[in-house]
Design a protein around this motif. Sequence first.
Motif, PDB file in Angstrom:
ATOM      1  N   PRO A 191       6.519 -13.944   7.242  1.00 58.08           N
ATOM      2  CA  PRO A 191       5.448 -13.199   6.569  1.00 58.08           C
ATOM      3  C   PRO A 191       5.219 -11.807   7.157  1.00 58.08           C
ATOM      4  O   PRO A 191       4.932 -10.872   6.423  1.00 58.08           O
ATOM      5  CB  PRO A 191       4.215 -14.088   6.781  1.00 58.08           C
ATOM      6  CG  PRO A 191       4.766 -15.448   6.953  1.00 58.08           C
ATOM      7  CD  PRO A 191       6.087 -15.267   7.661  1.00 58.08           C
ATOM      8  N   ALA A 192       5.385 -11.654   8.459  1.00 55.63           N
ATOM      9  CA  ALA A 192       5.164 -10.357   9.093  1.00 55.63           C
ATOM     10  C   ALA A 192       6.130  -9.292   8.564  1.00 55.63           C
ATOM     11  O   ALA A 192       5.809  -8.108   8.534  1.00 55.63           O
ATOM     12  CB  ALA A 192       5.296 -10.474  10.607  1.00 55.63           C
ATOM     13  N   ALA A 193       7.308  -9.730   8.127  1.00 59.75           N
ATOM     14  CA  ALA A 193       8.277  -8.777   7.588  1.00 59.75           C
ATOM     15  C   ALA A 193       7.856  -8.271   6.211  1.00 59.75           C
ATOM     16  O   ALA A 193       8.236  -7.177   5.808  1.00 59.75           O
ATOM     17  CB  ALA A 193       9.658  -9.415   7.511  1.00 59.75           C
ATOM     18  N   VAL A 194       7.073  -9.053   5.494  1.00 62.63           N
ATOM     19  CA  VAL A 194       6.615  -8.662   4.166  1.00 62.63           C
ATOM     20  C   VAL A 194       5.280  -7.935   4.237  1.00 62.63           C
ATOM     21  O   VAL A 194       5.056  -6.938   3.564  1.00 62.63           O
ATOM     22  CB  VAL A 194       6.481  -9.904   3.246  1.00 62.63           C
ATOM     23  CG1 VAL A 194       5.914  -9.517   1.890  1.00 62.63           C
ATOM     24  CG2 VAL A 194       7.812 -10.587   3.091  1.00 62.63           C
ATOM     25  N   PHE A 195       4.388  -8.437   5.088  1.00 55.87           N
ATOM     26  CA  PHE A 195       3.019  -7.933   5.156  1.00 55.87           C
ATOM     27  C   PHE A 195       2.768  -7.181   6.456  1.00 55.87           C
ATOM     28  O   PHE A 195       1.902  -7.533   7.234  1.00 55.87           O
ATOM     29  CB  PHE A 195       2.022  -9.091   5.030  1.00 55.87           C
ATOM     30  CG  PHE A 195       2.222  -9.894   3.785  1.00 55.87           C
ATOM     31  CD1 PHE A 195       1.847  -9.367   2.564  1.00 55.87           C
ATOM     32  CD2 PHE A 195       2.786 -11.148   3.823  1.00 55.87           C
ATOM     33  CE1 PHE A 195       2.028 -10.096   1.401  1.00 55.87           C
ATOM     34  CE2 PHE A 195       2.965 -11.881   2.671  1.00 55.87           C
ATOM     35  CZ  PHE A 195       2.592 -11.353   1.461  1.00 55.87           C
ATOM     36  N   ARG A 196       3.536  -6.156   6.700  1.00 57.21           N
ATOM     37  CA  ARG A 196       3.364  -5.357   7.910  1.00 57.21           C
ATOM     38  C   ARG A 196       2.170  -4.435   7.773  1.00 57.21           C
ATOM     39  O   ARG A 196       1.819  -4.013   6.679  1.00 57.21           O
ATOM     40  CB  ARG A 196       4.611  -4.523   8.175  1.00 57.21           C
ATOM     41  CG  ARG A 196       5.720  -5.336   8.785  1.00 57.21           C
ATOM     42  CD  ARG A 196       6.871  -4.445   9.007  1.00 57.21           C
ATOM     43  NE  ARG A 196       7.635  -4.615   7.763  1.00 57.21           N
ATOM     44  CZ  ARG A 196       8.856  -4.215   7.582  1.00 57.21           C
ATOM     45  NH1 ARG A 196       9.475  -3.560   8.486  1.00 57.21           N
ATOM     46  NH2 ARG A 196       9.473  -4.439   6.458  1.00 57.21           N
ATOM     47  N   ASP A 197       1.582  -4.104   8.901  1.00 54.75           N
ATOM     48  CA  ASP A 197       0.465  -3.167   8.915  1.00 54.75           C
ATOM     49  C   ASP A 197       1.027  -1.758   8.758  1.00 54.75           C
ATOM     50  O   ASP A 197       1.695  -1.245   9.645  1.00 54.75           O
ATOM     51  CB  ASP A 197      -0.307  -3.301  10.226  1.00 54.75           C
ATOM     52  CG  ASP A 197      -1.479  -2.340  10.298  1.00 54.75           C
ATOM     53  OD1 ASP A 197      -1.844  -1.757   9.255  1.00 54.75           O
ATOM     54  OD2 ASP A 197      -2.029  -2.178  11.392  1.00 54.75           O
ATOM     55  N   LYS A 198       0.786  -1.172   7.643  1.00 56.32           N
ATOM     56  CA  LYS A 198       1.299   0.173   7.352  1.00 56.32           C
ATOM     57  C   LYS A 198       0.165   1.192   7.374  1.00 56.32           C
ATOM     58  O   LYS A 198       0.224   2.204   6.701  1.00 56.32           O
ATOM     59  CB  LYS A 198       1.963   0.180   5.975  1.00 56.32           C
ATOM     60  CG  LYS A 198       3.108  -0.779   5.856  1.00 56.32           C
ATOM     61  CD  LYS A 198       4.368  -0.027   5.780  1.00 56.32           C
ATOM     62  CE  LYS A 198       5.511  -0.997   5.573  1.00 56.32           C
ATOM     63  NZ  LYS A 198       6.760  -0.393   5.558  1.00 56.32           N
ATOM     64  N   SER A 199      -0.861   0.928   8.143  1.00 53.41           N
ATOM     65  CA  SER A 199      -2.030   1.807   8.116  1.00 53.41           C
ATOM     66  C   SER A 199      -1.693   3.236   8.535  1.00 53.41           C
ATOM     67  O   SER A 199      -2.224   4.183   7.953  1.00 53.41           O
ATOM     68  CB  SER A 199      -3.147   1.234   8.990  1.00 53.41           C
ATOM     69  OG  SER A 199      -2.675   0.973  10.293  1.00 53.41           O
ATOM     70  N   GLU A 200      -0.834   3.434   9.508  1.00 51.36           N
ATOM     71  CA  GLU A 200      -0.460   4.795   9.919  1.00 51.36           C
ATOM     72  C   GLU A 200       0.296   5.511   8.804  1.00 51.36           C
ATOM     73  O   GLU A 200       0.085   6.690   8.559  1.00 51.36           O
ATOM     74  CB  GLU A 200       0.383   4.767  11.201  1.00 51.36           C
ATOM     75  CG  GLU A 200      -0.431   4.535  12.454  1.00 51.36           C
ATOM     76  CD  GLU A 200      -1.539   5.574  12.633  1.00 51.36           C
ATOM     77  OE1 GLU A 200      -1.289   6.785  12.463  1.00 51.36           O
ATOM     78  OE2 GLU A 200      -2.667   5.156  12.927  1.00 51.36           O
ATOM     79  N   VAL A 201       1.169   4.802   8.129  1.00 53.62           N
ATOM     80  CA  VAL A 201       1.915   5.379   7.006  1.00 53.62           C
ATOM     81  C   VAL A 201       0.945   5.771   5.895  1.00 53.62           C
ATOM     82  O   VAL A 201       1.035   6.859   5.324  1.00 53.62           O
ATOM     83  CB  VAL A 201       2.974   4.385   6.484  1.00 53.62           C
ATOM     84  CG1 VAL A 201       3.627   4.899   5.220  1.00 53.62           C
ATOM     85  CG2 VAL A 201       4.003   4.089   7.551  1.00 53.62           C
ATOM     86  N   ALA A 202      -0.014   4.892   5.620  1.00 59.30           N
ATOM     87  CA  ALA A 202      -1.008   5.176   4.576  1.00 59.30           C
ATOM     88  C   ALA A 202      -1.864   6.375   4.951  1.00 59.30           C
ATOM     89  O   ALA A 202      -2.139   7.241   4.116  1.00 59.30           O
ATOM     90  CB  ALA A 202      -1.883   3.946   4.335  1.00 59.30           C
TER      91      ALA A 202
END
Length: 167
Positions: free
Chosen positions: A147-158
């Motif tokens: 699941p971590a590979a699908v639902f990574r925290d992309k907050s910095e990218v956002a």
Amino acid sequence: RGCEAACEARFGHKRLSIDGPHLGMIDFVYACRTCVDQRCVDPCNYDSIKFDDKRREVVINEATCTGCASCAVACPYGSIEMVDIEDPANKGLKVRLSASGALAFGDGTGRKARLEKIASKCDHCAGYAEQACMSHCPTGALIDIKPAAVFRDKSEVARAAVRAGYD
């Protein structure tokens, strides 16, 4: 549905369904999620469902399962099914369980009474070199992913995208 057929051929009853939930263009299989808290394990009074530390998988001991359904009721994803052993559609399951001695009952066995239903769940083919569903998928569309590979925290990218503007 070659994956479902391969699972059924191996276990006598299909333990997964490809008709699971969808997230965008990703389809999830109805199979055990091996929850962090393993809510299905604690309700079993017969120690018939456990977390295998080596395989990192929840597995059912078919030789001691009493068919009480406590694990199935506790599963938040509906991934544990109570399968009727006498149903003609499950003939392969009964044959497999009989051959392995998992249907034995009475003194000196894992259960006292004859089994009518048994808990069944995908255990990602624990004890086998490969997962039947994935090795029989003709398109390679069925993959095992954390699941971590699908639902990574992309907050910095956002945040960077917001600062840069829409373009």
